[in-house]
Scaffold this active site. Structure first.
Site: not given
Length: 218
Positions: A58-60, A118, A127
């Site tokens: 998803q995101d880092p 992302v 997020n």
């Protein structure tokens, strides 16, 4: 086909100026991960022609010394994130590998594209860079892999990743899916799902060399 051509096609099709301007400001005024030079490390370490497997994140990670541009991977001296620890537990149960290092650069060099949907995040704010444009970019990356490659394994953990199935031609690629390796869900079907051996079985069935999921010096 190379990443440079794909990037050119994507940036010709979509206008990322607003995202670029946002990121310029963020990197100037806040702490953002990963470091700017590592944003595209997944593509640097896994040339398009080498892709055998895609693992979607998803995101880092949003803590210090963690994110370095590869989904689920952290820098060599970082603590093990819980999801990665569970990935390694399943790896040990699945094919007997015991990995000691928390970075996955050797997987990337083996042909595993470790792609977050992302690619940046503000420190301590999960997020925080959602909906600035990265999803458009990475959706196009997924579609390009689907369109221009054959017999790629897409490993999709959790509902957000599985929503990307619509971008993938399932008639010529392999989909492996389960719940996410997060401690919140791993016991509901991630453990015992055997994604690593399933990926290798598929690759071998189509005449490709399997991934070395075990510890490597790379």
């Amino acid at each position: 086909m190379e990443w440079s051509q794909i990037f050119h096609d994507i940036t010709t099709k979509h206008d990322f100026k607003a995202m670029h301007d946002f990121l310029e400001k963020e990197y100037s005024t806040a702490i953002v991960y990963p470091d700017r030079e590592n944003i595209y490390q997944a593509f640097d370490l896994t040339p398009f022609e080498n892709i055998k497997v895609v693992i979607l994140g998803q995101d880092p990670y949003h803590g210090p010394n963690q994110a370095h541009g590869l989904a689920f991977s952290v820098q060599p001296n970082a603590k093990f994130p819980p999801s990665l620890r569970n990935m390694y537990k399943e790896l040990a149960d699945d094919i007997g590998c015991v990995r000691q290092t928390p970075h996955l650069q050797d997987w990337a060099r083996e042909g595993v594209l470790l792609l977050n949907t992302v690619l940046t995040v503000r420190q301590g704010e999960a997020n925080s860079h959602r909906d600035i444009g990265w999803e458009t970019f990475t959706d196009e990356i997924i579609k390009a892999v689907s369109d221009y490659k054959e017999h790629v394994v897409f490993i999709l953990w959790g509902k957000p990743a599985q929503q990307k199935i619509k971008l993938i031609d399932t008639s010529k690629h392999c989909i492996i899916k389960s719940v996410h390796p997060s401690p919140l869900s791993a016991y509901r079907g991630f453990f015992g799902s055997k994604p690593y051996s399933k990926a290798n079985a598929y690759l071998e069935s189509v005449g490709k060399l399997p991934i070395n999921w075990c510890e490597s010096e790379a």
